[in-house]
Scaffold this active site. Sequence first.
Site, mmCIF file in Angstrom:
data_model
loop_
_atom_site.group_PDB
_atom_site.id
_atom_site.type_symbol
_atom_site.label_atom_id
_atom_site.label_comp_id
_atom_site.label_asym_id
_atom_site.label_seq_id
_atom_site.Cartn_x
_atom_site.Cartn_y
_atom_site.Cartn_z
ATOM 1 N N HIS A 77 4.462 2.888 -8.105
ATOM 2 C CA HIS A 77 3.553 1.740 -8.127
ATOM 3 C C HIS A 77 2.661 1.796 -9.374
ATOM 4 O O HIS A 77 2.439 0.785 -10.036
ATOM 5 C CB HIS A 77 2.637 1.751 -6.902
ATOM 6 C CG HIS A 77 3.348 1.568 -5.590
ATOM 7 N ND1 HIS A 77 3.376 2.527 -4.627
ATOM 8 C CD2 HIS A 77 4.034 0.513 -5.084
ATOM 9 C CE1 HIS A 77 4.049 2.096 -3.580
ATOM 10 N NE2 HIS A 77 4.467 0.880 -3.830
ATOM 11 N N HIS A 91 2.351 5.221 -4.700
ATOM 12 C CA HIS A 91 2.881 6.441 -5.317
ATOM 13 C C HIS A 91 3.020 6.177 -6.814
ATOM 14 O O HIS A 91 2.698 5.076 -7.291
ATOM 15 C CB HIS A 91 4.208 6.850 -4.660
ATOM 16 C CG HIS A 91 5.225 5.740 -4.580
ATOM 17 N ND1 HIS A 91 5.779 5.166 -5.697
ATOM 18 C CD2 HIS A 91 5.760 5.087 -3.521
ATOM 19 C CE1 HIS A 91 6.636 4.230 -5.330
ATOM 20 N NE2 HIS A 91 6.633 4.142 -4.014
ATOM 21 N N GLU A 92 3.543 7.184 -7.523
ATOM 22 C CA GLU A 92 3.644 7.082 -8.986
ATOM 23 C C GLU A 92 4.430 5.851 -9.446
ATOM 24 O O GLU A 92 4.173 5.304 -10.502
ATOM 25 C CB GLU A 92 4.328 8.341 -9.554
ATOM 26 C CG GLU A 92 3.486 9.589 -9.478
ATOM 27 C CD GLU A 92 2.246 9.500 -10.355
ATOM 28 O OE1 GLU A 92 2.326 8.897 -11.435
ATOM 29 O OE2 GLU A 92 1.188 10.010 -9.932
ATOM 30 N N GLY A 130 0.826 -1.207 0.000
ATOM 31 C CA GLY A 130 0.000 0.000 0.000
ATOM 32 C C GLY A 130 0.854 1.247 0.000
ATOM 33 O O GLY A 130 2.015 1.212 -0.430
ATOM 34 N N VAL A 184 11.345 4.179 -10.686
ATOM 35 C CA VAL A 184 10.736 5.455 -11.087
ATOM 36 C C VAL A 184 11.283 6.528 -10.159
ATOM 37 O O VAL A 184 11.377 6.321 -8.939
ATOM 38 C CB VAL A 184 9.197 5.384 -10.991
ATOM 39 C CG1 VAL A 184 8.570 6.702 -11.425
ATOM 40 C CG2 VAL A 184 8.668 4.232 -11.848
ATOM 41 N N LYS A 228 14.091 -0.959 -7.721
ATOM 42 C CA LYS A 228 14.627 -0.181 -6.590
ATOM 43 C C LYS A 228 14.985 -1.103 -5.429
ATOM 44 O O LYS A 228 15.997 -0.916 -4.771
ATOM 45 C CB LYS A 228 13.654 0.885 -6.126
ATOM 46 C CG LYS A 228 14.370 1.850 -5.184
ATOM 47 C CD LYS A 228 13.469 2.833 -4.563
ATOM 48 C CE LYS A 228 12.773 2.317 -3.409
ATOM 49 N NZ LYS A 228 13.199 2.188 -2.121
ATOM 50 N N ASP A 229 14.134 -2.087 -5.176
ATOM 51 C CA ASP A 229 14.451 -3.087 -4.155
ATOM 52 C C ASP A 229 15.249 -4.197 -4.852
ATOM 53 O O ASP A 229 14.749 -5.310 -5.079
ATOM 54 C CB ASP A 229 13.161 -3.627 -3.530
ATOM 55 C CG ASP A 229 12.429 -2.536 -2.768
ATOM 56 O OD1 ASP A 229 13.059 -1.894 -1.916
ATOM 57 O OD2 ASP A 229 11.245 -2.312 -3.040
ATOM 58 N N SER A 258 9.646 6.254 -3.166
ATOM 59 C CA SER A 258 9.504 5.288 -2.084
ATOM 60 C C SER A 258 8.453 5.828 -1.132
ATOM 61 O O SER A 258 8.370 7.047 -0.923
ATOM 62 C CB SER A 258 10.841 5.148 -1.341
ATOM 63 O OG SER A 258 10.615 4.591 -0.053
ATOM 64 N N SER A 259 7.671 4.925 -0.559
ATOM 65 C CA SER A 259 6.651 5.381 0.405
ATOM 66 C C SER A 259 7.330 6.059 1.591
ATOM 67 O O SER A 259 6.742 6.908 2.255
ATOM 68 C CB SER A 259 5.824 4.195 0.894
ATOM 69 O OG SER A 259 5.296 3.519 -0.214
#
Length: 280
Positions: A34, A31-32, A28, A173, A146-147, A182-183
């Site tokens: 996702h 952000h952009e 959840g 992104v 990213k991960d 990142s959240s």
Amino acid sequence: MKIARTIEEFRALRRELPGPVGLFPTLGALHEGHLALIERARGENASVVTSLFVNPTQFGPNEDFSLYPRDEERDCRLFREAGVNLVFVPSLEEMYPAGFDVTVRVGGVTERLEGERRPGHFDGVATIVAKIFTVTQPDRAYFGEKDGQQLLVIRKLVRDLNLPVEIVACPTVRDPDGLALSSRNAYLSPEEREQALSLSRGLRLATKAFADGERGADALRRIARREIEAQSLSDIDYVALADAETLAEVEGEVTRPALLLVAVRFGKTRLIDNARLTVD
Ligand code: PAF
């Protein structure tokens, strides 16, 4: 878009979806970044399913599980607008009922870096991802680069357990100024955010040096480190240059595809980022 809260409900709705089915599992706090993955999944599959579950087993005792931003209504609205067909939103008890006692542990690529600093983190990720794959039965599953280490863990999980799903890696992104989405960016103060741009800058400088012919692993690590260290609020956890498949640290020269990975704290917020160095 339909929302399923139980495994049984999800399975019944999943059977009605035309294939191929693309899955994007999430914690959840969308952000952009996702949304870009969902768009890609939509372009490559007849149906897209997502999961929304803040998985407690991948958070350490001193990490941000209880603080992790939760807004199901907003996330589901964004899923709907992005064209998702079916969302799995299980409760804690649905995923980990009383007596649950299985851990999926991936070896090798979990031993260093995030795995070393966050004991149990990748056991939690591998276990929940294996469960979500079993419930959702996707043809393809989408994960962000990213991960970077998580992506390697999931590839190994799928290969070693012969799971019938294709893993699709999606480029990181970034905001226009370079910060990887990142959240956790939401936790940064304006000053911390400004200084956090040194992660992408450091990676970019090292990538450029590599493209210009620098092959020394120490020199490349140093270029990225210097940029980040120059920030007064940065607290470097690691700057690593590792083999892109095994994650073994590269000594001497880079002769195979490698990943330059960084983890840095700004105040209470720990950020990660990485760049791929590809040898022609
Ligand atoms: O990358 C994430 O958001 C999570 O680790 C995942 C894959 C959804 C598992 O909880």
